[in-house]
Design a protein around this motif. Sequence first.
Motif, PDB file in Angstrom:
ATOM      1  N   VAL A 148       4.848   1.564   1.225  1.00 51.55           N
ATOM      2  CA  VAL A 148       5.623   1.830   2.441  1.00 51.55           C
ATOM      3  C   VAL A 148       5.838   3.337   2.592  1.00 51.55           C
ATOM      4  O   VAL A 148       5.707   3.886   3.691  1.00 51.55           O
ATOM      5  CB  VAL A 148       6.961   1.058   2.434  1.00 51.55           C
ATOM      6  CG1 VAL A 148       7.836   1.456   3.612  1.00 51.55           C
ATOM      7  CG2 VAL A 148       6.701  -0.446   2.443  1.00 51.55           C
ATOM      8  N   GLU A 149       6.141   4.025   1.492  1.00 55.40           N
ATOM      9  CA  GLU A 149       6.291   5.479   1.544  1.00 55.40           C
ATOM     10  C   GLU A 149       5.000   6.127   2.031  1.00 55.40           C
ATOM     11  O   GLU A 149       5.033   7.044   2.858  1.00 55.40           O
ATOM     12  CB  GLU A 149       6.680   6.033   0.170  1.00 55.40           C
ATOM     13  CG  GLU A 149       8.087   5.696  -0.244  1.00 55.40           C
ATOM     14  CD  GLU A 149       8.464   6.275  -1.588  1.00 55.40           C
ATOM     15  OE1 GLU A 149       8.029   7.406  -1.904  1.00 55.40           O
ATOM     16  OE2 GLU A 149       9.203   5.612  -2.335  1.00 55.40           O
ATOM     17  N   ALA A 150       3.866   5.652   1.550  1.00 50.56           N
ATOM     18  CA  ALA A 150       2.580   6.191   1.979  1.00 50.56           C
ATOM     19  C   ALA A 150       2.354   5.955   3.469  1.00 50.56           C
ATOM     20  O   ALA A 150       1.823   6.819   4.177  1.00 50.56           O
ATOM     21  CB  ALA A 150       1.446   5.576   1.155  1.00 50.56           C
ATOM     22  N   ALA A 151       2.777   4.804   3.970  1.00 44.03           N
ATOM     23  CA  ALA A 151       2.666   4.529   5.410  1.00 44.03           C
ATOM     24  C   ALA A 151       3.544   5.491   6.207  1.00 44.03           C
ATOM     25  O   ALA A 151       3.155   5.940   7.290  1.00 44.03           O
ATOM     26  CB  ALA A 151       3.042   3.072   5.705  1.00 44.03           C
ATOM     27  N   PHE A 152       4.724   5.800   5.672  1.00 38.55           N
ATOM     28  CA  PHE A 152       5.573   6.810   6.309  1.00 38.55           C
ATOM     29  C   PHE A 152       4.809   8.126   6.427  1.00 38.55           C
ATOM     30  O   PHE A 152       4.830   8.777   7.476  1.00 38.55           O
ATOM     31  CB  PHE A 152       6.847   7.059   5.485  1.00 38.55           C
ATOM     32  CG  PHE A 152       7.992   6.139   5.764  1.00 38.55           C
ATOM     33  CD1 PHE A 152       8.818   6.323   6.856  1.00 38.55           C
ATOM     34  CD2 PHE A 152       8.276   5.092   4.907  1.00 38.55           C
ATOM     35  CE1 PHE A 152       9.900   5.489   7.096  1.00 38.55           C
ATOM     36  CE2 PHE A 152       9.358   4.252   5.132  1.00 38.55           C
ATOM     37  CZ  PHE A 152      10.162   4.452   6.234  1.00 38.55           C
ATOM     38  N   LEU A 153       4.138   8.543   5.358  1.00 34.24           N
ATOM     39  CA  LEU A 153       3.426   9.828   5.365  1.00 34.24           C
ATOM     40  C   LEU A 153       2.370   9.866   6.461  1.00 34.24           C
ATOM     41  O   LEU A 153       2.247  10.868   7.179  1.00 34.24           O
ATOM     42  CB  LEU A 153       2.778  10.093   4.003  1.00 34.24           C
ATOM     43  CG  LEU A 153       3.713  10.161   2.802  1.00 34.24           C
ATOM     44  CD1 LEU A 153       2.915  10.402   1.526  1.00 34.24           C
ATOM     45  CD2 LEU A 153       4.788  11.202   2.982  1.00 34.24           C
ATOM     46  N   VAL A 154       1.599   8.790   6.583  1.00 32.21           N
ATOM     47  CA  VAL A 154       0.565   8.730   7.625  1.00 32.21           C
ATOM     48  C   VAL A 154       1.214   8.873   8.996  1.00 32.21           C
ATOM     49  O   VAL A 154       0.727   9.610   9.861  1.00 32.21           O
ATOM     50  CB  VAL A 154      -0.250   7.424   7.512  1.00 32.21           C
ATOM     51  CG1 VAL A 154      -1.150   7.223   8.721  1.00 32.21           C
ATOM     52  CG2 VAL A 154      -1.072   7.420   6.219  1.00 32.21           C
TER      53      VAL A 154
END
Length: 183
Positions: free
Chosen positions: A26-32
Motif C-alpha cells: 500500500v505504501e508503494a501504491a502511495f508512492l506511485v
Amino acid sequence: MLLGAIACLLLSPPARPQPVPRALQVEAAFLVNFLRYTDWPPERAGVDVPWRIAVVGSADAAATVRAVAAAAGQVRGRRIQVELVALPRSGAVQAGRLRASHLVFLHDVEADRRNDILRSVAGAPVLTVGDDRDFAARGGMLGIVRIDARLGIEANPKAIDNGGLQVSAKVLKLARIRHGDLP
C-alpha cells in the motif's frame, strides 16, 4: 483511479490488521500516486527520462516498490525506475544520487540518518516521503502513517514549497497537515 483505491483503503477499516508486506504494498501504491499527483519545476519535468524513486531502507522495500511500480505501468507517459540507496554505516549519505531522484522514500530509517538525508536534499525538487512517526512534522514532505488499522497521509506544505514542488489538492485533502521545521 489508484488514488480512489487508496482513499477507500484509508476510509474503510480492514476486518483484521494487515500483515506488514501488505502495508508495504500500500505504501508503494502511495508512492506511485504521489508521482502522478505532484508537479516538478520545468527543468525536472522532462518526458524523456524515467521517474526516479530512490528507496532508502531494505532491499525488500525496494523490491516491493519496484514490483508495484512495474504493475502500475507508466505514469504521465514515463516509466518508473526504482533504485535502492544503501546508507553507509558511517559517513555522508549519497547526496548526489538522492538529489538526482524525483522521489526519495525513507523506509524504516533511524532518526539521525533521516535528518542527514533530509538535509542532503533540502531545497532540491525531490519529493521526500517517509513512513516513520512524525516524518512530515520533522521536515519531510509527505508521511505515510498508521492511523488505527489504516494507513494515512501527513503533509508538510512548507517543506513541499521549499522544494519547488506542487502536490495536488487531491492528495492534500486526504492528508493531515503538519507544520514542521525544515531540515
